[in-house]
Write an enzyme that holds these catalytic residues in place. Structure first.
Site, PDB file in Angstrom:
ATOM      1  CG  LEU A  24      -2.094  -0.862   1.313  1.00 26.23           C
ATOM      2  CD1 LEU A  24      -2.751  -0.773   2.694  1.00 26.23           C
ATOM      3  CD2 LEU A  24      -3.094  -0.484   0.240  1.00 26.23           C
ATOM      4  CG  ASP A  25       1.060   3.800  -3.368  1.00 28.90           C
ATOM      5  OD1 ASP A  25       2.016   3.052  -3.609  1.00 28.90           O
ATOM      6  OD2 ASP A  25       0.210   4.123  -4.209  1.00 28.90           O
ATOM      7  CB  SER A  26       3.626   6.449   2.195  1.00 28.18           C
ATOM      8  OG  SER A  26       3.651   7.499   1.266  1.00 28.18           O
TER       9      SER A  26
END
Length: 189
Positions: free
Chosen positions: A40-42
């Site tokens: 998951l992207d930040s």
């Protein structure tokens, strides 16, 4: 074999090594030897599975296994049913066309936790929550899909992987729980 579910907080990077300006998974998960099954992207949050088993990790993360991942996206603007149909058919993102998926409207209500920091609020521009169920999970795919149909994503939360649902697990941001790796959720064992 270890399998954990983490509610990854906004701003956390999907790696265990330290970062100069952001929290990492090591700030939330103290179990040694586990790695994320997918990413998951930040700036995305929600359900992230971690395991120490490479085969299980691949079965969760690799698109060829077609394990459904459900996302709630708060988008800028007011999409119509036609926009949802376009998302469901598959979207040409230039470098690839997304697989068909399920798309619908959703009302998060009290189920969804507050985000820190909150998204920007603009009184003149409405926002709408949609749910997308996809089997690919390419880099920034949901954000690119909603933007391609004219509705940029402001907040993105993964709420489900296979039959697992973050709300039924009762996890708040930063909390994790051990799961049975033998649990029959969508054939991933």
């Amino acid at each position: 074999m270890t399998l954990l579910a983490l509610n990854k907080p906004f701003g956390t990077i999907c790696q265990f090594s330290p970062h100069e300006t952001r929290a990492s998974l090591a700030d939330w998960v103290k179990v040694p030897g586990v790695y994320p099954a997918g990413r998951l992207d930040s700036d995305s949050e929600g359900l992230l599975l971690l395991t120490d088993d490479g085969t299980l990790q691949a079965r969760i993360a690799e698109p060829r296994h077609k394990l459904v991942k459900r996302y709630w996206a708060q988008v800028e603007g007011a999409p119509t049913e036609q926009h949802l149909e376009a998302l469901a058919r598959g979207v040409d993102l230039g470098d690839y066309v997304t697989r068909p998926c399920r798309a619908g409207f959703v009302e998060p209500g009290q189920a969804l936790w507050d985000r820190t920091p909150p998204i920007r609020y603009r009184a003149a521009i409405p926002t709408t929550w949609i749910e997308l169920s996809i089997t690919e999970g390419k880099n920034r795919q949901v954000r690119r899909m909603t933007a391609a149909v004219g509705f940029p994503t402001l907040r993105l939360v993964r709420v489900g992987v296979g039959a697992l649902d973050i709300f039924s697990l009762g996890l708040q941001p930063g909390e994790s729980i051990g799961l049975s790796p033998r649990a029959p959720w969508d054939g991933v064992t």
